[in-house]
Each structure stands twice: as structure tokens, then as C-alpha cells.
Design a protein around this motif. Structure first.
Motif, PDB file in Angstrom:
ATOM      1  N   GLU A 176       0.834  -1.203   0.000  1.00 12.25           N
ATOM      2  CA  GLU A 176       0.000   0.000   0.000  1.00 12.25           C
ATOM      3  C   GLU A 176       0.870   1.255   0.000  1.00 12.25           C
ATOM      4  O   GLU A 176       0.583   2.222  -0.716  1.00 12.25           O
ATOM      5  CB  GLU A 176      -0.918   0.009   1.218  1.00 12.25           C
ATOM      6  N   GLU A 179       2.506   1.667  -3.464  1.00  6.42           N
ATOM      7  CA  GLU A 179       1.531   2.065  -4.477  1.00  6.42           C
ATOM      8  C   GLU A 179       1.085   3.506  -4.276  1.00  6.42           C
ATOM      9  O   GLU A 179       0.943   4.278  -5.234  1.00  6.42           O
ATOM     10  CB  GLU A 179       0.316   1.129  -4.435  1.00  6.42           C
ATOM     11  N   SER A 184       3.966   2.240  -7.684  1.00  4.27           N
ATOM     12  CA  SER A 184       4.424   0.953  -8.176  1.00  4.27           C
ATOM     13  C   SER A 184       5.020   0.145  -7.043  1.00  4.27           C
ATOM     14  O   SER A 184       5.672   0.694  -6.156  1.00  4.27           O
ATOM     15  CB  SER A 184       5.471   1.138  -9.278  1.00  4.27           C
ATOM     16  N   ALA A 185       4.809  -1.164  -7.074  1.00  7.01           N
ATOM     17  CA  ALA A 185       5.401  -2.040  -6.063  1.00  7.01           C
ATOM     18  C   ALA A 185       6.796  -2.498  -6.470  1.00  7.01           C
ATOM     19  O   ALA A 185       7.423  -3.275  -5.776  1.00  7.01           O
ATOM     20  CB  ALA A 185       4.506  -3.254  -5.840  1.00  7.01           C
TER      21      ALA A 185
END
Length: 219
Positions: A176, A179, A184-185
Motif C-alpha cells: 500500500e 503504491e 508501483s510495487a
């Protein structure tokens, strides 16, 4: 309708982006130079900026630095032909919200533009002042005080602090946080760096690590 400021000196690329964005119902204003882009950003009412780094008159990093120094929180996605980690960190440190290396997919850029625009709309509806323990964060003035003393934060540090404080008492997962702040992860290691930065400014006890899950703001 989302209003987007595109600062890009490559006419062919700019025309392609403008055509695609307008089909997606996004109003686009195009600036070909850094100086024009900076003036437009300061004077216009935009929801997001897409900023090329390799501009002929003023490097995009300089545009971004001056924009943030003027107090603007306009979301900025930088476009760059440079792919080194150093340049990526440099852009993020100067207040970019996201970056895309050239060449890139138009569909991915459109998705990121829409994501940033939605987040800005959502942020407009959030409480302006968040108070947790010994810390008070003002989202309108973008100021943070702890124990009555101002704490200087970079734009990215402020975003992360605001996210954690707005979820006080809850655990914010790593996914979370990545993001929300970076879009972006894929930048997993960057989160660790910024948590360390915040702890250095707020005290090591301010942010609790919940192993295998994420982080909780204690204050």
C-alpha cells in the motif's frame, strides 16, 4: 476533465501523446521548453504534469526543483532516457511522484496519469490537519511539527508521513505504501530507505515495524 501539462521538446512524441491523451478525455497544454513549462505550471490550474528531463534550455530536474521550491504540490511524472538508479533517485528526491524511462507504453503512461489524478482528487477530500501523539501534520501547508518543533521533509517523505499518520492505529502494508507514494510495487527497497529517513527525523520510535506486514505510525 483532467488538465495535464506536457513539457516535452520532441515534437513527434509530444504530438503522439497529445492525440492519445485527448482521445482519453484529458485536456493537454503543451510546453516545449523548461522555462515555459515552469511558467505554465505556476500560473495554470493543472491536475498533473508530465515532464521530460532532457529539455534544451533547462534540465527537467531544475524545473522540478524550482516548482517544489515555489510550494507547488502538482503531481509530476518525469520522462527520461536515462535509466540509471542514480538518476531515478535524483528525480524522486527532487519531488517527482513517478517516472517512466523511454521508450514507454502509452497505455502505461495513461494508467499512471489517471492514478495520480484520482489520488489528488481523493487527497482534496482528506482532513487538512492530522494529529498523532506528539506530531501534527498540515496537508494544506505541507508542514509537520513534532514536540512543537518544525520538521523539514522532502516531498516524498511528506507523502509517506501523511499516509502513515492518516492511518494511525493501523498497519500500512508495504504494498500500500509503495503504491500510494511511488505508484508501483517495483521499488520495494526504496521504501526501506525512506522509512529510515523518517525515523532519522522523527525518532526511531515514531514508526513501528510490523514484520512481514508493514509499518504503523506511533508518533
Amino acid at each position: 476533465m483532467t488538465r495535464l501539462l506536457l513539457v516535452e521538446d520532441e515534437d513527434r512524441l509530444a504530438e503522439s501523446l497529445i492525440d492519445g491523451l485527448r482521445v482519453a478525455d484529458i485536456e493537454v497544454v503543451h510546453a516545449r521548453t523548461g522555462r515555459d513549462g515552469l511558467a505554465q505550471a505556476r500560473e495554470g490550474d493543472f491536475d498533473i504534469m508530465v515532464l521530460d528531463i532532457g529539455l534544451p534550455d533547462m534540465e527537467g530536474f531544475t524545473v522540478l526543483r524550482k516548482l517544489r521550491a515555489a510550494g507547488s504540490d502538482l503531481p509530476v511524472i518525469i520522462l527520461t532516457a536515462r535509466t540509471s538508479a542514480e538518476d531515478t533517485v535524483r528525480g524522486l528526491e527532487r519531488g517527482a511522484d513517478d517516472y517512466m524511462p523511454k521508450p514507454f507504453s502509452f497505455d502505461e503512461l495513461l494508467a499512471r496519469v489517471r492514478l495520480r489524478a484520482r489520488r489528488r482528487d481523493a487527497a482534496d477530500g482528506e482532513a487538512a490537519v492530522i494529529s498523532v501523539g506528539r506530531c501534527v501534520l498540515d496537508q494544506e501547508t505541507r508542514e509537520l511539527e513534532c514536540d512543537g518543533q518544525p520538521v523539514e521533509l522532502s516531498p516524498r517523505e511528506f507523502q509517506l508521513a501523511a499516509l502513515l499518520m492518516s492511518h494511525h492505529g493501523e498497519v500500512v502494508s508495504r504494498a500500500e505504501a509503495l503504491e500510494h507514494v511511488w505508484g508501483s510495487a517495483s521499488k520495494d527497497n526504496v521504501l526501506d530507505v525512506y522509512i529510515r529517513y523518517l525515523r532519522g527525523r522523527l525518532g526511531s520510535e515514531a514508526i513501528e515495524t510490523v514484520r512481514g506486514v508493514g509499518y504503523r505510525f506511533v508518533g
